[in-house]
Design an enzyme around this catalytic site. Structure first.
Site, PDB file in Angstrom:
ATOM      1  N   GLY A 150       4.358   7.702  -1.411  1.00 48.80           N
ATOM      2  CA  GLY A 150       5.642   7.561  -2.084  1.00 48.80           C
ATOM      3  C   GLY A 150       6.753   8.133  -1.218  1.00 48.80           C
ATOM      4  O   GLY A 150       6.712   8.044   0.006  1.00 48.80           O
ATOM      5  N   GLU A 151       7.767   8.701  -1.850  1.00 45.70           N
ATOM      6  CA  GLU A 151       8.906   9.335  -1.177  1.00 45.70           C
ATOM      7  C   GLU A 151       9.828   8.338  -0.481  1.00 45.70           C
ATOM      8  O   GLU A 151      10.897   8.699  -0.021  1.00 45.70           O
ATOM      9  CB  GLU A 151       8.454  10.372  -0.133  1.00 45.70           C
TER      10      GLU A 151
END
Length: 355
Positions: free
Chosen positions: A315-316
């Protein structure tokens, strides 16, 4: 209302610039279509921007952060405090997205939409709607008004970046426990079972995975989200950062700027955005296929083809950052490759090309 005005502003792709871009691609010193998705991306950018020879300038990745009351149900091995603790690492450039965003030449925009505690770190945009969602296993995540506000935070953030001159946006997320509401969104909007929609998330063993499935079932049974009403789905089983990310998509589409979807969480946001305004799908590019179960299902539901498959699931915005290189490559192919006529070469005859 900002949300209604924004969805109304989203138009169709420009057909004529797309046709011109395709004509140029077919004239370049290569067999037509031989660069695959790179050519498709270049044509899509022409349709989004209205320019048959689009170019990229400033890039940004908008990371929205929020916490989730459902972590009380034991759906995550990681403690909730990590949401807040990880944010400084983004802006210091030492987290995964810090490294890959810097490599892509993208500025990081970190937005606190619903972190459970105050976030006091330079550079973080404080747009907190409330301090985390409620536990979706026992009731709605938020009110409908809070759902609208989370969407409008994303719209406002996207607009501000576009006004600064951004030509390509990426999406990123931070929120311990957010794969559970994302699974619930997938199940609710896509009509899938909790078993089909729910994956492991971060560091989850078989026992915790089964618990997540049961919690998603319970959340859907308790809240009964209306699949024909994206706001109802967001308010009942969603997340504040997920709503904001959906708003970023809508804001980008209204401003005619392409937006790179990241992994499971941001694609849940994409499902919400498309449910609110189907035309916004044409402004999205899928960066990668996440290792998270259900992500392929989400992308197929949206009709989006991922550029990369590296079994990533951080993610991120890390997948979006990597895909920025491919978007840049697509634009450079369109603008910098020579055509047969420019090189004084004979063009390939269609009969010579293998079907």
């Amino acid at each position: 209302m900002l949300l209604e005005r924004t969805t109304a502003q989203i138009g169709a792709l420009y057909a004529e610039p797309m046709a011109e871009a395709q004509q140029r691609l077919d004239s370049l010193i290569k067999p037509p279509g031989s660069l695959g998705q790179l050519e498709e991306i270049a044509v899509r950018l022409a349709g989004i921007t209205g320019n048959p020879r689009p170019r990229l300038g400033e890039k940004a990745i908008i990371i929205c952060a929020g916490d989730h009351g459902v972590v009380a149900e034991g759906v995550s091995v990681a403690p909730q405090e990590i949401t807040c603790q990880q944010i400084p690492a983004f802006l210091q450039g030492v987290a995964g997205i810090g490294v890959l965003g810097r490599l892509a030449g993208a500025r990081l925009v970190v937005v606190d939409v619903g972190v459970a505690v105050p976030v006091d770190h330079p550079g973080v945009l404080n747009r907190k709607v409330r301090a985390g969602t409620s536990n979706i296993a026992v009731g709605p995540a938020m009110s409908r008004e809070e759902a609208v506000r989370s969407l409008e935070v994303g719209i406002e953030t996207a607009r501000a970046e576009i006004e600064r001159g951004v030509t390509l946006l990426g999406l990123g997320d931070m929120g311990i426990g957010n794969t559970t509401p994302s699974s619930a969104i997938l199940a609710a909007l896509g009509g899938y079972t909790p078993e089909e929609a729910t994956g492991r998330g971060t560091l989850v063993n078989d026992q915790v995975l089964q618990r997540k499935v049961e919690v998603v079932k319970q959340a859907l049974a308790v809240n009964r989200p209306d699949p024909s009403d994206a706001l109802d789905v967001l308010a009942k089983v969603g997340g504040l950062e997920i709503g904001a990310l959906a708003g970023v998509i809508l804001g980008a589409a209204a401003g005619r700027v392409p937006v790179l979807i990241d992994g499971f969480i941001t694609t849940a946001a994409a499902m919400l955005a498309v449910s609110l305004q189907p035309r916004c799908r044409e402004f999205m590019l899928a960066s990668h296929l996440s290792g998270e179960r259900g992500h392929r299902t989400m992308l197929e539901h949206l009709g989006l083809a991922p550029m990369i498959n590296l079994d990533m699931r951080l993610g991120e915005g890390t997948g979006a950052a990597l895909a920025m290189h491919l978007v840049e490559a697509a634009v450079r192919v369109l603008n910098e490759m020579a055509s047969f006529s420019e090189m004084g070469l004979s063009e390939l005859d269609e009969s010579m090309i293998l079907k």
